[in-house]
Design an enzyme around this catalytic site. Structure first.
Site, PDB file in Angstrom:
ATOM      1  N   ASN A 117      62.277 -63.933   7.977  1.00 22.30           N
ATOM      2  CA  ASN A 117      63.689 -63.526   7.888  1.00 22.30           C
ATOM      3  C   ASN A 117      64.083 -62.607   9.054  1.00 22.30           C
ATOM      4  OD1 ASN A 117      62.352 -61.185   7.231  1.00 22.30           O
ATOM      5  ND2 ASN A 117      63.402 -60.834   5.304  1.00 22.30           N
TER       6      ASN A 117
ATOM      7  N   ASP B 139      53.953 -49.848   9.618  1.00 20.78           N
ATOM      8  CA  ASP B 139      54.408 -49.780   8.228  1.00 20.78           C
ATOM      9  C   ASP B 139      53.228 -49.745   7.260  1.00 20.78           C
ATOM     10  OD1 ASP B 139      53.603 -52.396   8.704  1.00 20.78           O
ATOM     11  OD2 ASP B 139      55.607 -53.241   8.538  1.00 20.78           O
TER      12      ASP B 139
END
Ligand code: PGA
Length: 229
Positions: free
Chosen positions: A122, A63
């Site tokens: 998360n 990413d």
């Protein structure tokens, strides 16, 4: 899914570095998927120390931020600083996602042999935040408040953390032939418990890894602390 629990984050870095070194020895033109973030620093430190011939290795990073203000905040800069500038890899063999053609670039390179992953608090993998589709490909995504807060430690302030990023999708990640996920520290214990113990569901992106046949989790004691609770 294999879970390998080691006594310290140093031991995790050494073990994963050993395995990568072996793979490059066996296949000098290995296609390696790479990750960034604090968890990867000990691994890259370990890899830098080793005598590995990187001249034929191809890398694809997971990413990159979109709309970064300072070059030094980019993941490209991170990789240069912690790994690429210290090894004999050819820059033309290193890749970062720029647009949705990334999946086909990866395919043309023969597919990723080994994908290294971290995990977010998360449970994100790459920047695939909760509720990302398991069929997602490389695309631009909005970063969650939780991820921006967690990554603000690498920026001057929360305000300077970009709101968007481009990331391999979950289906892009699952196409890798083998996957190593690394997690260290107590902060990751809950994310790891969910990833290991919950059924695959899009609210917990890392549970997608259960759909893959060759996944290993390398954990230090702290990150494994909630398993079986
Ligand atoms: P970290 O990031 O290694 O900086 O905790 C991991 C991730 O967000 O995937």
């Amino acid at each position: 899914m294999k879970t390998i629990i080691l006594p310290s984050k140093k031991k995790v870095a050494e073990t994963v570095a050993d395995l990568i070194q072996e793979k490059i020895k066996k296949k000098p033109n290995l296609v390696l998927g790479l990750a960034t973030g604090g968890t990867m620093m000990p691994l890259y430190k370990e890899l830098r120390k080793r005598k590995i011939d990187w001249s034929k290795v191809k890398t694809f990073n997971l990413d990159e931020y979109v709309g970064i203000k300072k070059k030094k905040d980019s993941y490209h800069y991170f990789m240069d600083k912690y790994l690429f500038s210290k090894i004999n890899i050819k820059r033309k063999n290193t890749h970062f996602p720029k647009n949705k053609d990334y999946d086909s670039e990866i395919r043309k390179a023969g597919g990723i042999d080994l994908q290294i992953l971290g995990i977010g608090v998360n449970d994100h993998i790459g920047f695939n935040e909760p509720r990302s589709s398991f069929t997602s490909k490389t695309r631009v995504v909005n970063l969650s408040d939780e991820t921006r807060r967690s990554n603000s430690r690498f920026f001057q302030s929360l305000n300077s953390v970009p709101k968007k990023a481009i990331t391999m999708g979950i289906s892009t990640i699952l196409k890798a032939k083998e996957i190593y996920l690394i997690a260290t520290g107590r902060k990751k214990a809950l994310a790891i418990q969910k990833a290991v113990e919950c059924k695959p569901n899009e609210k917990i992106p890392a549970t997608a890894l259960k759909k893959h046949k060759r996944v290993s989790f390398f954990l230090d004691k702290k990150a494994s602390g909630k398993l079986g609770d």
